[in-house]
Design an enzyme around this catalytic site. Structure first.
Site, mmCIF file in Angstrom:
data_model
loop_
_atom_site.group_PDB
_atom_site.id
_atom_site.type_symbol
_atom_site.label_atom_id
_atom_site.label_comp_id
_atom_site.label_asym_id
_atom_site.label_seq_id
_atom_site.Cartn_x
_atom_site.Cartn_y
_atom_site.Cartn_z
ATOM 1 C CE LYS A 48 16.745 -30.743 95.592
ATOM 2 N NZ LYS A 48 17.052 -29.680 94.631
HETATM 3 N N1 PMP Z 1 21.526 -34.962 95.789
HETATM 4 C C1 PMP Z 1 20.255 -35.392 95.836
HETATM 5 C C2 PMP Z 1 19.958 -36.699 96.486
HETATM 6 C C3 PMP Z 1 19.240 -34.619 95.266
HETATM 7 O O1 PMP Z 1 17.965 -35.061 95.306
HETATM 8 C C4 PMP Z 1 19.587 -33.403 94.626
HETATM 9 C C5 PMP Z 1 18.509 -32.581 94.009
HETATM 10 N N2 PMP Z 1 18.150 -32.917 92.695
HETATM 11 C C6 PMP Z 1 20.933 -33.004 94.588
HETATM 12 C C7 PMP Z 1 21.871 -33.807 95.195
HETATM 13 C C8 PMP Z 1 21.395 -31.764 93.884
HETATM 14 O O2 PMP Z 1 20.927 -30.589 94.482
HETATM 15 P P1 PMP Z 1 20.497 -29.375 93.568
HETATM 16 O O3 PMP Z 1 19.210 -29.752 92.887
HETATM 17 O O4 PMP Z 1 20.297 -28.243 94.521
HETATM 18 O O5 PMP Z 1 21.552 -29.122 92.576
#
Ligand code: PMP
Length: 344
Positions: A48
């Site tokens: 992120k």
């Molecule tokens: N794993 C974790 C620990 C996350 O916080 C997130 C984000 N929500 C994701 C995977 C998935 O990533 P994305 O939001 O880019 O699909």
């Protein structure tokens, strides 16, 4: 090891360019070659960081904000932490509207990184003025010079990965990658990375990981929102109870669903076998690889990249707590819980 003078202007310079690490033990029984893109190496310990920096810098470029202005989002998770970190370094105020269900640890972490945290009642509907969505929207309309990140519905989330994660994986595999396996929450990671990779080689297969209790897999297969797919589950950050516009379902070839229990055990196994201390969804992604191998999905020549989204330290009171595992009924016996701690 070769010495290099690694001196940086700030932690922001360390965002992205995360390593691709060979899976030496967990993949020995699998067909093909397996590497993990380990996003815990970002300074904020998750993927992120990429979207936080990218979205804020795009808003700066468009003249929407300048240092001293305000960043607003509705998450207590990784995105909140990354936004708070980028805000501290660049000199923004960061406001995070979070649900009262968020753990005290998470709220403390965000406050440590300088965020102003609005704790909103969890038991009200999304359109109630007290909900964290409505509070964030209201603050955004009231505060001049603010951006509302809105990661589930922001195309820039996908663009961040199109511009960083995608090119990195293509270069790190020297264009040899055949399959990408990634968790889908907002869908920014998987769809942005997939879009870039498929532009380089349309034959690359993209596999999304979803949770039982989430609508994404069914929506991908039918393009229909089936509310019967929705029920509570434990993995945070994976799957969703709505269809995020930050997901481009057309670039994803297939979804695999994983359970809370198997993902938890697999996350622990990654630490014990590969020495990588990563989060719950890394366990989920690895669990999807196990299931795909059980159905003999891969060929011996395949080059598979799996994304491990964040660091294990965020889950000490959950997956990495024996008590939590026991409370969920994830241990077969008390002995399993006690196996690794010897009391004198
Ligand atoms: N794993 C974790 C620990 C996350 O916080 C997130 C984000 N929500 C994701 C995977 C998935 O990533 P994305 O939001 O880019 O699909």
């Amino acid at each position: 090891m070769e010495q290099s003078k690694q001196v940086f202007n700030s932690a922001l310079d360390l965002i992205g360019n995360t390593p691709l690490i060979k899976l030496n033990k967990m993949a020995t029984e699998f067909k093909g070659n397996y590497h993990a893109k380990v996003e815990a190496f970002n300074p904020g310990h998750s993927s992120k960081d990429r979207i936080a920096l990218y979205i804020i810098e795009q808003a700066e470029k468009q003249g929407i904000i300048k240092p001293g202005d305000t960043i607003i989002e509705t998450t207590s998770g990784n995105t909140g932490f990354s936004l708070a970190m980028v805000s501290v370094i660049k000199g923004y105020d960061c406001i995070l509207a979070v649900s009262s269900k968020s753990s005290a640890d998470k709220i403390d972490m965000l406050k440590t990184m300088g965020a102003k945290v609005y704790v909103c009642p969890a038991n009200v509907s999304a359109d109630d003025p007290r909900s964290y969505y409505e509070v964030a929207k209201r603050l955004h309309s009231e505060i001049k010079g603010s951006v509302y990140i809105n990661q589930y519905f922001n195309q820039l989330n996908l663009d961040a990965h199109y511009n960083s994660t995608g090119p990195e994986i293509w270069n790190q595999t020297e264009g040899q990658i055949t399959h990408l396996v990634a968790c889908s929450g907002t869908g920014g990671t998987i769809s942005g990375t997939a879009k870039y990779l498929k532009e380089q080689n349309p034959n690359i297969k993209i596999i999304g990981v979803d949770a039982y209790g989430s609508v994404l897999k069914k929506y991908h297969e039918t393009r229909e929102f089936d509310k019967d797919e929705i029920y509570p589950y434990r993995i945070e950050g994976l799957g969703k109870n709505l269809i995020p516009t930050a997901t481009d379902f057309d670039v994803i070839d297939k979804f695999v669903k994983v359970t809370d229990e198997e993902s938890a055990h697999t996350a622990r196994e990654i630490a014990l076998t590969e020495g990588l201390f990563v989060g719950y969804t890394s366990g989920a992604a690895m669990q999807a690889l196990k299931q795909l191998n059980e159905e003999d999905y891969f060929k011996p020549t395949d080059k598979v990249v799996v994304i491990f989204p964040d660091h294990g330290s965020r889950y000490m009171s959950k997956v990495y707590s024996d008590k939590w595992m026991n409370d969920q009924g994830f241990f077969d016996s008390q002995n399993e819980a006690a196996a690794q701690s010897i009391q004198y």
